[in-house]
Design an enzyme around this catalytic site. Structure first.
Site, PDB file in Angstrom:
ATOM      1  N   PHE A   1       1.308   5.195   0.789  1.00 57.42           N
ATOM      2  CA  PHE A   1       0.645   5.982   1.718  1.00 57.42           C
ATOM      3  C   PHE A   1       1.060   7.650   1.402  1.00 57.42           C
ATOM      4  O   PHE A   1       2.476   7.630   0.975  1.00 57.42           O
ATOM      5  CB  PHE A   1       0.888   5.881   3.082  1.00 57.42           C
ATOM      6  CG  PHE A   1       0.154   4.624   3.666  1.00 57.42           C
ATOM      7  CD1 PHE A   1      -1.021   4.693   4.390  1.00 57.42           C
ATOM      8  CD2 PHE A   1       0.595   3.429   3.381  1.00 57.42           C
ATOM      9  CE1 PHE A   1      -1.534   3.683   4.962  1.00 57.42           C
ATOM     10  CE2 PHE A   1      -0.013   2.236   3.970  1.00 57.42           C
ATOM     11  CZ  PHE A   1      -1.036   2.466   4.810  1.00 57.42           C
TER      12      PHE A   1
ATOM     13  N   THR B   1       0.829  -1.221  -0.049  1.00 51.69           N
ATOM     14  CA  THR B   1      -0.135   0.234  -0.026  1.00 51.69           C
ATOM     15  C   THR B   1       0.757   1.319   0.076  1.00 51.69           C
ATOM     16  O   THR B   1       1.807   1.274   0.761  1.00 51.69           O
ATOM     17  CB  THR B   1      -0.931   0.118   1.072  1.00 51.69           C
ATOM     18  OG1 THR B   1      -1.810  -1.065   1.316  1.00 51.69           O
ATOM     19  CG2 THR B   1      -1.892   1.295   1.053  1.00 51.69           C
TER      20      THR B   1
END
Length: 347
Positions: free
Chosen positions: A232, A230
């Site tokens: 960010f 992921t």
């Protein structure tokens, strides 16, 4: 402005225990226990939009994230800002507002996942708010299957987690034959397990969530794809100064008029200057989603009006980037630079 910062920099009432030491490594408790390994009453309550009124205090860098302690977002915040004070927020909106109201210094929020794709909500919030992207961090996600101490994997009948986490563990959960129940976030699933002591229910969350909420790790790395990462974004009230001494990335949002080849022309301003695009995302305009065009050849037609988000590998200190954006402004009725920031080039 400084007086306002001092006033609003005190913690929300009851938030002073906001995960003290959340950014330092925690050791696993080897003894099974039906009680959580942290005092749940001392864990921070996530900030909500309605609770963003009380000021905070302290000199430690305070970083907002969405979720509860043990969430992957908390770990990403701590990777981005080691030794920070991680501040949980109920929703993405709350994290944006916490920065704007000087309750925290930064926010670290997910923008895309290698398996699940873009987090559209945060794209919309980037445009709605006036925060600046000041950095990025890529965080590998390692899903664990959690259960109450003493409970075996084959005894589980249902599993709780965020909908994306459940989807990312589809193969493992299908083999177990369990019912899946979606909740707001992964750590929230682990948190929800404790008060009810439901022995037939497990959770998909992080190993740290198991440590916090007194659960056992029944299996690690249960995601279908091991390359589950992921990305960010790090957000702040003020931008960083662009530099040329290290790789930088720039993020912009713009609109285009309807017409043949307009998107091609917009992207060409980067290709002509040998600037690499790393991301392109389109989102419908909320206030003006449809455009009605009366064409004499085809009659009346309706088109969706879109916002285009683009990331490209160049610093605003680079004349190529400056010229490219100047060229884009000639084509785009609206354009805004969301941030120019160092790239995360680490593993």
């Amino acid at each position: 402005m400084e007086a306002r910062r001092q006033e609003n920099y005190r913690c929300v009432s009851g938030q002073r225990q906001l995960v003290r030491g959340a950014c330092v490594s925690q050791q696993q408790d080897s003894k099974p226990d039906m009680e959580p390994r942290f005092e749940l009453d001392t864990l921070p309550r996530p900030l909500s939009v309605t609770s963003l009124t009380s000021p905070g205090q302290g000199s430690k860098l305070r970083v907002a994230y969405q979720g509860v302690p043990g969430a992957y977002s908390e770990a990403a915040a701590c990777k981005a800002y080691p030794n920070c004070e991680a501040v949980p927020c109920e929703q993405f909106d709350s994290a944006f507002q916490a920065v704007e109201l000087w309750l925290v210094d930064r926010a670290v929020l997910p923008i895309e996942n290698s398996l699940g794709g873009s987090i559209h909500r945060n794209y919309d919030l980037l445009l709605r708010h006036r925060l600046h992207i000041v950095g990025e961090v890529q965080f590998p996600v390692n899903h664990c299957l959690l259960g109450l101490p003493g409970v075996k994997t084959e005894e589980l009948k249902r599993v709780l987690s965020h909908s994306q986490a459940l989807a990312q563990c589809e193969q493992t959960l299908s083999k177990l034959g369990v019912t899946r129940e979606a909740v707001d976030d992964t750590a929230g699933a682990a948190q929800a397990r404790h008060p009810f002591y439901l022995e037939d229910a497990g959770a998909v969350a992080s190993a740290r969530a198991a440590q916090i909420y007194g659960l056992d790790v029944l299996a690690e790395g249960i995601q279908d794809d091991s390359d589950n990462i992921t990305r960010f974004l790090m957000l702040a009230r003020d931008p960083v100064i662009p530099r040329n001494d290290r790789p930088f990335k720039t993020s912009v949002v713009f609109t285009l008029e309807e017409g043949p080849g307009v998107l091609f022309k917009a992207l060409a301003v980067f290709a002509l200057r040998d600037i690499n695009l790393t991301k392109i995302e389109s989102r419908p305009q909320r206030k003006k989603p449809l455009r009605i065009v009366d064409d004499s050849n085809t009659g009346v037609a309706k088109y969706f009006d879109y916002l285009f988000y683009i990331d490209f590998q160049a610093s605003m200190a680079d004349p190529r980037a400056q010229n490219a954006l100047g060229h884009l402004q000639e084509i785009a009725p609206f354009m805004r630079v969301l941030g120019c920031y160092p790239m995360d080039t680490g593993s």
